[in-house]
Design an enzyme around this catalytic site. Structure first.
Site, mmCIF file in Angstrom:
data_model
loop_
_atom_site.group_PDB
_atom_site.id
_atom_site.type_symbol
_atom_site.label_atom_id
_atom_site.label_comp_id
_atom_site.label_asym_id
_atom_site.label_seq_id
_atom_site.Cartn_x
_atom_site.Cartn_y
_atom_site.Cartn_z
ATOM 1 N N HIS A 1 1.047 5.454 -13.199
ATOM 2 C CA HIS A 1 0.608 6.853 -13.178
ATOM 3 C C HIS A 1 1.602 7.794 -12.520
ATOM 4 O O HIS A 1 1.688 8.961 -12.907
ATOM 5 C CB HIS A 1 -0.728 6.989 -12.445
ATOM 6 N N CYS B 1 8.187 -1.746 6.731
ATOM 7 C CA CYS B 1 8.179 -1.510 8.174
ATOM 8 C C CYS B 1 6.831 -1.999 8.690
ATOM 9 O O CYS B 1 6.120 -2.698 7.977
ATOM 10 C CB CYS B 1 8.453 -0.040 8.516
ATOM 11 N N ARG C 1 0.068 11.787 -20.480
ATOM 12 C CA ARG C 1 -0.674 12.761 -19.680
ATOM 13 C C ARG C 1 -0.159 12.880 -18.255
ATOM 14 O O ARG C 1 -0.420 13.874 -17.579
ATOM 15 C CB ARG C 1 -2.163 12.421 -19.671
#
Length: 150
Positions: A102, A69, A136
């Site tokens: 991540h 957008c 992790r």
């Protein structure tokens, strides 16, 4: 048909041209593209497009998504209303790569008025070529979908 290399793409009127450019690049890179609109520069409501792309991922038709957008903000907010969606707004390839590695983001939101074609293509390329690191990060991701309170 496997959705492993399938991406659902969508844009509002402000992101229409950039969406088309990036969709073509994804096709050339071997991705199957599901275009959820819009198909012109006429004004549309970005939540409708974000919901359509998110539904394709939630339904298993696509593994990843791309939303464009004017700023990327509205699309990201709308997509993140869906329980199975982790949409990251990115401004460059580093943010796109980190959102995958991540945060296991499955939708990338870009702002056509803020990100040029070359930078947007670099961001999409990084997003599509990066895997989730796991490890992790798993416990952190689990906290994004907590058990409902009783």
């Amino acid at each position: 048909m496997s959705n492993d290399k399938t991406i659902a793409v969508g844009a509002d009127h402000a992101g229409f041209a950039l969406k088309n450019h990036l969709a073509e690049a994804a096709r050339k890179a071997g991705w199957r593209v599901i275009d959820c609109g819009t198909n012109s520069a006429e004004s549309v409501d970005y939540p409708d497009i974000a919901h359509a792309v998110s539904a394709r991922i939630e339904g298993g038709e696509a593994r990843l998504g791309l939303l464009v957008c004017g700023s990327g903000i509205g699309m990201a907010i709308a997509a993140n209303r869906h329980a199975g969606i982790r949409c990251a707004q990115a401004h460059d390839a580093t943010e796109a790569r980190l959102s995958r590695s991540h945060n296991n983001a499955n939708v990338l939101a870009l702002g056509a008025r803020l990100t040029g074609d070359v930078v947007a293509l670099d961001a999409l390329t990084a997003f599509l070529s990066t895997d989730y690191d796991g490890g992790r990060h798993d416990s952190r991701l689990a906290k994004l979908n907590p058990e409902p309170t009783r």
